[in-house]
Write an enzyme that holds these catalytic residues in place. Sequence first.
Site, PDB file in Angstrom:
ATOM      1  N   GLU A 138      29.254  84.616  77.113  1.00 35.38           N
ATOM      2  CA  GLU A 138      29.382  83.413  76.282  1.00 35.38           C
ATOM      3  C   GLU A 138      30.458  82.474  76.819  1.00 35.38           C
ATOM      4  O   GLU A 138      31.442  82.182  76.132  1.00 35.38           O
ATOM      5  CB  GLU A 138      29.740  83.846  74.846  1.00 35.38           C
ATOM      6  CG  GLU A 138      28.815  84.889  74.263  1.00 35.38           C
ATOM      7  CD  GLU A 138      29.418  85.607  73.040  1.00 35.38           C
ATOM      8  OE1 GLU A 138      30.506  85.212  72.569  1.00 35.38           O
ATOM      9  OE2 GLU A 138      28.794  86.571  72.573  1.00 35.38           O
ATOM     10  N   PRO A 139      30.314  81.994  78.046  1.00 35.24           N
ATOM     11  CA  PRO A 139      31.375  81.165  78.614  1.00 35.24           C
ATOM     12  C   PRO A 139      31.351  79.734  78.089  1.00 35.24           C
ATOM     13  O   PRO A 139      30.285  79.132  77.942  1.00 35.24           O
ATOM     14  CB  PRO A 139      31.028  81.166  80.107  1.00 35.24           C
ATOM     15  CG  PRO A 139      29.534  81.285  80.127  1.00 35.24           C
ATOM     16  CD  PRO A 139      29.163  82.130  78.950  1.00 35.24           C
ATOM     17  N   GLY A 140      32.517  79.220  77.796  1.00 30.57           N
ATOM     18  CA  GLY A 140      32.631  77.806  77.429  1.00 30.57           C
ATOM     19  C   GLY A 140      33.468  77.115  78.481  1.00 30.57           C
ATOM     20  O   GLY A 140      32.998  76.324  79.297  1.00 30.57           O
ATOM     21  N   ARG A 141      34.754  77.493  78.499  1.00 36.82           N
ATOM     22  CA  ARG A 141      35.721  76.835  79.379  1.00 36.82           C
ATOM     23  C   ARG A 141      35.346  76.947  80.858  1.00 36.82           C
ATOM     24  O   ARG A 141      35.486  75.967  81.598  1.00 36.82           O
ATOM     25  CB  ARG A 141      37.097  77.471  79.156  1.00 36.82           C
ATOM     26  CG  ARG A 141      38.221  76.747  79.819  1.00 36.82           C
ATOM     27  CD  ARG A 141      39.527  77.538  79.713  1.00 36.82           C
ATOM     28  NE  ARG A 141      39.723  78.175  78.450  1.00 36.82           N
ATOM     29  CZ  ARG A 141      40.493  77.692  77.463  1.00 36.82           C
ATOM     30  NH1 ARG A 141      41.135  76.561  77.642  1.00 36.82           N
ATOM     31  NH2 ARG A 141      40.619  78.353  76.331  1.00 36.82           N
TER      32      ARG A 141
ATOM     33  N   ARG B  41      45.082  69.671  73.187  1.00 38.94           N
ATOM     34  CA  ARG B  41      45.543  70.946  73.751  1.00 38.94           C
ATOM     35  C   ARG B  41      47.045  70.987  74.070  1.00 38.94           C
ATOM     36  O   ARG B  41      47.700  71.972  73.724  1.00 38.94           O
ATOM     37  CB  ARG B  41      44.726  71.321  74.994  1.00 38.94           C
ATOM     38  CG  ARG B  41      43.209  71.417  74.732  1.00 38.94           C
ATOM     39  CD  ARG B  41      42.429  72.052  75.864  1.00 38.94           C
ATOM     40  NE  ARG B  41      42.722  73.461  75.956  1.00 38.94           N
ATOM     41  CZ  ARG B  41      43.500  74.006  76.856  1.00 38.94           C
ATOM     42  NH1 ARG B  41      44.051  73.250  77.788  1.00 38.94           N
ATOM     43  NH2 ARG B  41      43.744  75.286  76.860  1.00 38.94           N
TER      44      ARG B  41
ATOM     45  N   TYR C  67      48.813  73.848  72.043  1.00 39.57           N
ATOM     46  CA  TYR C  67      49.107  75.093  72.771  1.00 39.57           C
ATOM     47  C   TYR C  67      50.129  74.900  73.879  1.00 39.57           C
ATOM     48  O   TYR C  67      50.319  75.796  74.696  1.00 39.57           O
ATOM     49  CB  TYR C  67      47.833  75.652  73.431  1.00 39.57           C
ATOM     50  CG  TYR C  67      46.576  75.581  72.626  1.00 39.57           C
ATOM     51  CD1 TYR C  67      46.428  76.317  71.462  1.00 39.57           C
ATOM     52  CD2 TYR C  67      45.504  74.789  73.041  1.00 39.57           C
ATOM     53  CE1 TYR C  67      45.251  76.269  70.728  1.00 39.57           C
ATOM     54  CE2 TYR C  67      44.321  74.733  72.318  1.00 39.57           C
ATOM     55  CZ  TYR C  67      44.212  75.474  71.164  1.00 39.57           C
ATOM     56  OH  TYR C  67      43.042  75.420  70.444  1.00 39.57           O
TER      57      TYR C  67
ATOM     58  N   CYS D 117      52.318  58.654  66.006  1.00 46.03           N
ATOM     59  CA  CYS D 117      53.656  58.779  65.436  1.00 46.03           C
ATOM     60  C   CYS D 117      54.037  60.234  65.183  1.00 46.03           C
ATOM     61  O   CYS D 117      54.216  60.660  64.037  1.00 46.03           O
ATOM     62  CB  CYS D 117      53.733  57.973  64.148  1.00 46.03           C
ATOM     63  SG  CYS D 117      53.244  56.289  64.456  1.00 46.03           S
ATOM     64  N   GLU D 118      54.103  61.016  66.236  1.00 45.87           N
ATOM     65  CA  GLU D 118      54.547  62.410  66.170  1.00 45.87           C
ATOM     66  C   GLU D 118      55.182  62.749  67.504  1.00 45.87           C
ATOM     67  O   GLU D 118      54.650  62.365  68.548  1.00 45.87           O
ATOM     68  CB  GLU D 118      53.353  63.360  65.985  1.00 45.87           C
ATOM     69  CG  GLU D 118      52.708  63.278  64.647  1.00 45.87           C
ATOM     70  CD  GLU D 118      52.113  64.601  64.186  1.00 45.87           C
ATOM     71  OE1 GLU D 118      52.608  65.664  64.618  1.00 45.87           O
ATOM     72  OE2 GLU D 118      51.170  64.543  63.401  1.00 45.87           O
TER      73      GLU D 118
ATOM     74  N   TYR E   8      37.176  71.908  75.328  1.00 50.74           N
ATOM     75  CA  TYR E   8      38.112  71.793  74.211  1.00 50.74           C
ATOM     76  C   TYR E   8      38.903  70.480  74.287  1.00 50.74           C
ATOM     77  O   TYR E   8      40.080  70.418  73.962  1.00 50.74           O
ATOM     78  CB  TYR E   8      39.041  73.021  74.139  1.00 50.74           C
ATOM     79  CG  TYR E   8      38.252  74.313  74.127  1.00 50.74           C
ATOM     80  CD1 TYR E   8      37.472  74.636  73.017  1.00 50.74           C
ATOM     81  CD2 TYR E   8      38.224  75.180  75.224  1.00 50.74           C
ATOM     82  CE1 TYR E   8      36.701  75.799  73.004  1.00 50.74           C
ATOM     83  CE2 TYR E   8      37.465  76.334  75.217  1.00 50.74           C
ATOM     84  CZ  TYR E   8      36.699  76.637  74.111  1.00 50.74           C
ATOM     85  OH  TYR E   8      35.939  77.776  74.099  1.00 50.74           O
TER      86      TYR E   8
HETATM   87  N1  LLP Z   1      32.564  83.520  72.277  1.00 48.35           N
HETATM   88  C1  LLP Z   1      33.311  83.524  71.172  1.00 48.35           C
HETATM   89  C2  LLP Z   1      32.970  84.446  70.088  1.00 48.35           C
HETATM   90  C3  LLP Z   1      34.434  82.670  71.065  1.00 48.35           C
HETATM   91  O1  LLP Z   1      35.188  82.700  69.987  1.00 48.35           O
HETATM   92  C4  LLP Z   1      34.738  81.787  72.141  1.00 48.35           C
HETATM   93  C5  LLP Z   1      35.877  80.870  72.064  1.00 48.35           C
HETATM   94  C6  LLP Z   1      33.898  81.796  73.265  1.00 48.35           C
HETATM   95  C7  LLP Z   1      32.831  82.683  73.309  1.00 48.35           C
HETATM   96  C8  LLP Z   1      34.126  80.891  74.446  1.00 48.35           C
HETATM   97  O2  LLP Z   1      35.330  81.158  75.058  1.00 48.35           O
HETATM   98  P1  LLP Z   1      35.695  80.515  76.489  1.00 48.35           P
HETATM   99  O3  LLP Z   1      34.725  81.071  77.504  1.00 48.35           O
HETATM  100  O4  LLP Z   1      35.590  79.059  76.363  1.00 48.35           O
HETATM  101  O5  LLP Z   1      37.071  80.977  76.741  1.00 48.35           O
HETATM  102  N2  LLP Z   1      40.609  75.546  71.694  1.00 48.35           N
HETATM  103  C9  LLP Z   1      41.123  76.600  72.555  1.00 48.35           C
HETATM  104  C10 LLP Z   1      40.080  77.651  72.864  1.00 48.35           C
HETATM  105  C11 LLP Z   1      39.449  78.286  71.666  1.00 48.35           C
HETATM  106  C12 LLP Z   1      38.432  79.337  72.008  1.00 48.35           C
HETATM  107  C13 LLP Z   1      37.665  79.772  70.805  1.00 48.35           C
HETATM  108  N3  LLP Z   1      36.648  80.740  71.052  1.00 48.35           N
HETATM  109  C14 LLP Z   1      41.693  75.944  73.810  1.00 48.35           C
HETATM  110  O6  LLP Z   1      41.659  74.736  73.938  1.00 48.35           O
HETATM  111  O7  LLP Z   1      42.212  76.628  74.681  1.00 48.35           O
END
Ligand code: LLP
Length: 437
Positions: free
Chosen positions: A287-290, A326, A330, A361-362, A390
């Site tokens: 389940e890659p996002g980033r 971000r 973080y 304004c922060e 993100y």
């Molecule tokens: N699967 C599940 C169940 C998740 O909760 C997430 C991310 C992913 C897959 C995808 O993760 P990735 O491959 O993108 O690492 N806003 C934060 C990141 C929050 C991630 C939430 N869950 C940031 O900007 O670093």
Amino acid sequence: MHDFGFKRGRLYCENVSVASLARKHGSPLYVYSHATLTRNFEQLDDALSPIKHLVCYSPKANSNLGVLRTLANAGSGFDIVSGGELQRVIAAGGDPKKCIFAGVGKTEEEIELALKKGIYSFNVESEPELVRINKVARRLKKKAPIAVRVNPNVDAKTHAKITTGTYDNKFGIAFEEIEGVYERAAKLKHLHLRGIQMHIGSQLTEVAPFEKAVRKVAPLAKRLAEKHGFEFFSIGGGVGIVYEPALESGDANWWRSPKRKKLLTPAKYAAKLLPLLQPLGLRILIEPGRFIAGNAGILITRVEYVKRTGVKNFVIVDAAMNDLARPALYDSYHEIVPLTQKAGDHLKRNQISSDVVGPICESGDYFCKKRMLPKVGEGDYLALLSAGAYGFVMASNYNTRALAAEVLVKGNRAEVVRKRQSLKQLWAGESVPKWLQ
Ligand code: LLP
């Protein structure tokens, strides 16, 4: 690897000059590369090719319809977390049968929608959720495909706000309780136990925590698969990217830099995990996002003022924490480069310690603090790199600021895939009560 680089001192996304996009579409502006999105997807897909698998991109990282269609065309499935994301995936041409649905708070309406659209599986995060899914499925006279999310209690060693796989987190069901939960789930007549899932955290830069979690969960997955006839095991997302430095000023070919070798590559990830996963005989989901979107996008911003206080050099830009949250949330690092390089920019003597800040304004509204950057002035454009994941998705209207526009580039073509929000849209749903008029 990504497709942003300098040619003759100008930053390009694929074959399009980024400055030309900024002039045409204004700033702040998100710019995404089709080639990078596709290549990142293919790298993961290829790395897993020795086994049955499905890459399910996480739209939470970037859910623009143009980005989703790019990935759907590449063959991606999707790891959705809301009814909204499911509707988006469908609107973009994605296949609901390749969707898995995660999240601790699924509503009855969302469950009903997902069942009607025929998703591949719910990733269930609690026992009450199992009961609720069974109830909705009974009402619709359907069998709901489910996987239970196991919390393996493995520390992902990443930022506290994006660690998910320990018992301090709200996610999943404790490793020790999983077998009992499946026993009870098997008695619910409207559930089809299709698999098991886990996800330990985001932005992991080493393979060791993944390996530890897979080693722990694989034997459990095998036992349960035999008992309940599972099809799949989803090992979650979390493969990290290099934020620092993504692109060094003056180095158009940064990806050949030895620094890149430290990257957690799909090949390294697969080399460690495939031997553990292959013997299970299950379809493996990730389940890659980033990893897919992070380095495929940048945020362009224009310098409004340079304010020297005697202590600090503040570069005040037109993007802010509402556009890219971000760093404020973080303390995360995003490489910042001018769109146009001047000769000698890379020399320390031409650089100045700068705080790049937004107009909100922060005090938390900053993109970097005390970073050596080439000297810039009013009207210059800067790019915040690795902002494809993100970034826009976490934007808000704080300070009544309109959401930025987004552009997708493919080769020498560039198209606006989301118009800049108009200010009127911001309060279009609001009204003044009659009794105040
Ligand atoms: N699967 C599940 C169940 C998740 O909760 C997430 C991310 C992913 C897959 C995808 O993760 P990735 O491959 O993108 O690492 N806003 C934060 C990141 C929050 C991630 C939430 N869950 C940031 O900007 O670093």
